[in-house]
Enzyme design. Structure first.
Site, PDB file in Angstrom:
ATOM      1  N   GLY A  68       0.853  -1.399  -0.069  1.00  0.00           N
ATOM      2  CA  GLY A  68      -0.009   0.016  -0.029  1.00  0.00           C
ATOM      3  C   GLY A  68       0.804   1.285  -0.065  1.00  0.00           C
ATOM      4  O   GLY A  68       1.953   1.136   0.315  1.00  0.00           O
ATOM      5  N   GLY A 115       0.212  -5.483   0.665  1.00  0.00           N
ATOM      6  CA  GLY A 115      -0.929  -5.909  -0.171  1.00  0.00           C
ATOM      7  C   GLY A 115      -0.214  -6.091  -1.490  1.00  0.00           C
ATOM      8  O   GLY A 115      -0.934  -6.818  -2.227  1.00  0.00           O
ATOM      9  N   GLU A 138       3.599  -4.950   8.488  1.00  0.00           N
ATOM     10  CA  GLU A 138       2.378  -3.939   9.264  1.00  0.00           C
ATOM     11  C   GLU A 138       2.405  -3.727  10.625  1.00  0.00           C
ATOM     12  O   GLU A 138       2.542  -2.710  11.036  1.00  0.00           O
ATOM     13  CB  GLU A 138       1.130  -4.312   8.640  1.00  0.00           C
ATOM     14  N   ASP A 146      -3.041  -7.236   6.710  1.00  0.00           N
ATOM     15  CA  ASP A 146      -4.294  -7.109   5.794  1.00  0.00           C
ATOM     16  C   ASP A 146      -4.103  -7.767   4.452  1.00  0.00           C
ATOM     17  O   ASP A 146      -3.455  -8.657   4.079  1.00  0.00           O
ATOM     18  CB  ASP A 146      -4.657  -5.723   5.835  1.00  0.00           C
TER      19      ASP A 146
END
Length: 385
Positions: A68, A115, A138, A146
């Site tokens: 991300g 991601g 993360e 995620d």
């Protein structure tokens, strides 16, 4: 040529083959709002196109995708829910990548983090090289694992999932294949030739695609010092019922001179956001009993609550320290695991009203329903403007 360089995602159609190229090399192909929108548009179009049989993912430069766009999140920190649309779209897209109806091949050469790895691991075929580096860092910056990885990691053998999620440990290409997170290892100098052969194959037949990849792939095993050979210690320590107990157990194992590797890992764990660690730990544990759809809905709640700083603003402090000011000296709040109470953690896991949940389609016939544009959030945003 200049126009192609400006496209953050390049979609190409060659006979029955479709190619997606992540094209932000200077930013390590990080995933922005525009990237997510283009990916969703191409993937829906091609799944519905009878002429499309095979979809190939690749990245330009030295990264497949570093995950991300952290600067996007940081820049939106003072505007309420400024990134809600991109989060919704990305997690909704993750579901469709896992359940895609056409054969997909990821050529994950280079950095593949966070991601970005959701565009590799769920694919029918995922090709890695000696230059592939995977990690899920993360938790260390106050975020959580995620993009469907609370589902993926929680289903790894033993407690390897907790280990990878909490420590952000890196895996190389050989380890990814051994761990079942990638299907094939191909030397980097052969990747372009493999891509060319897949295009020439002009088919989505899984057996044919597999045969072509196997012409280039090598049988590999992890190097001697690989973390995958430490499964017994990892299971012993990371099976504990709290992050605090995990660290205590890991500290005890570190006293054994054969376990010198643990000291570096412990140092990283102790520097990580206590809030990020606690949320990530619970999410992975819950993931063991959850479906893919349940994990994605949970991850959506967690991300929105974290970005809203519901119990802590650590994610913004973590991004600041690592990517903005680059001082690598985050000031976490709260500062200790004991201060991250179960009551606080419960707040970020609490379900939203049904209409505010991530809308995962229930029926195959309507599998592309539930888009952000048709969600309650979209209408709320229109009303507020």
């Amino acid at each position: 040529m200049a126009a192609l360089e400006e496209q953050v995602v390049i979609g190409e159609e060659v006979n029955h083959v479709r190619l997606i190229t992540l094209n932000r090399p200077r930013q390590l192909n990080v995933i922005s709002s525009k990237v997510v929108s283009h990916l969703a548009e191409y993937l829906e179009k091609w799944e519905k196109d009878d002429n499309a049989k095979l979809v190939i993912f690749k990245g330009t430069g030295r990264a497949f995708s570093a995950g991300g766009d952290l600067k996007m999140f940081y820049d939106g920190r003072k505007s309420y829910d400024s990134c809600l649309d991109v989060v919704y779209r990305m997690y909704w897209l993750c579901y469709h990548n896992h359940t895609y109806k056409k054969t997909q091949v990821a050529l994950a050469h280079g950095i593949t983090m966070g991601g970005g790895a959701s565009l590799m691991v769920p694919m029918k075929f995922s090709v890695v090289t000696e230059k592939t580096v995977f990690c899920m860092p993360e938790a260390s910056i106050g975020f959580h694992t995620d993009c469907s990885f609370s589902y993926i990691l929680s289903h790894l053998p033993g407690h390897m999932g907790e280990y990878l999620a909490l420590t952000g440990a890196r895996l190389d290409g050989k380890e990814l294949v051994a761990a079942g997170l990638a299907t094939h290892f191909v030397p980097s100098e052969k990747v372009l030739e493999l891509e060319k052969r897949l295009i020439e194959l002009n088919s989505g037949d899984e057996h044919a695609v597999k045969s072509v990849i196997e012409e280039f792939s090598l049988d590999v095993s992890p190097d001697e010092g690989s973390i995958l050979y430490k499964q017994s210690i990892i299971d012993k320590c990371f099976s504990k019922e709290s992050v605090k107990e995990i660290i205590q157990s890991f500290e005890a194992e570190a006293n054994n001179e054969e376990n010198d590797w643990i000291k570096v890992v412990l140092k990283g764990l102790k520097r990580s956001s206590p809030t990020g660690l606690e949320i990530t730990f619970r999410s992975i544990r819950e993931g063991k009993q959850q479906t893919l759809a349940e994990c994605l809905k949970k991850e959506f709640r967690l991300t929105i609550n974290i970005l809203r700083a519901t119990i802590s603003g650590d994610v913004y402090e973590g991004i600041r320290a690592i990517t903005i000011d680059k001082d690598n000296s985050p000031k976490w709040n709260p500062t200790t695991l004991d201060e991250v109470t179960i009551e606080k953690v419960n707040q970020v896991f609490h379900p939203f009203k049904e209409e505010l949940e991530l809308q995962i389609p229930n029926l195959e016939a309507n599998r592309w329903d539930g888009k952000y544009e048709n969600s309650a959030y979209s209408s709320l945003r229109v009303e507020s403007n």
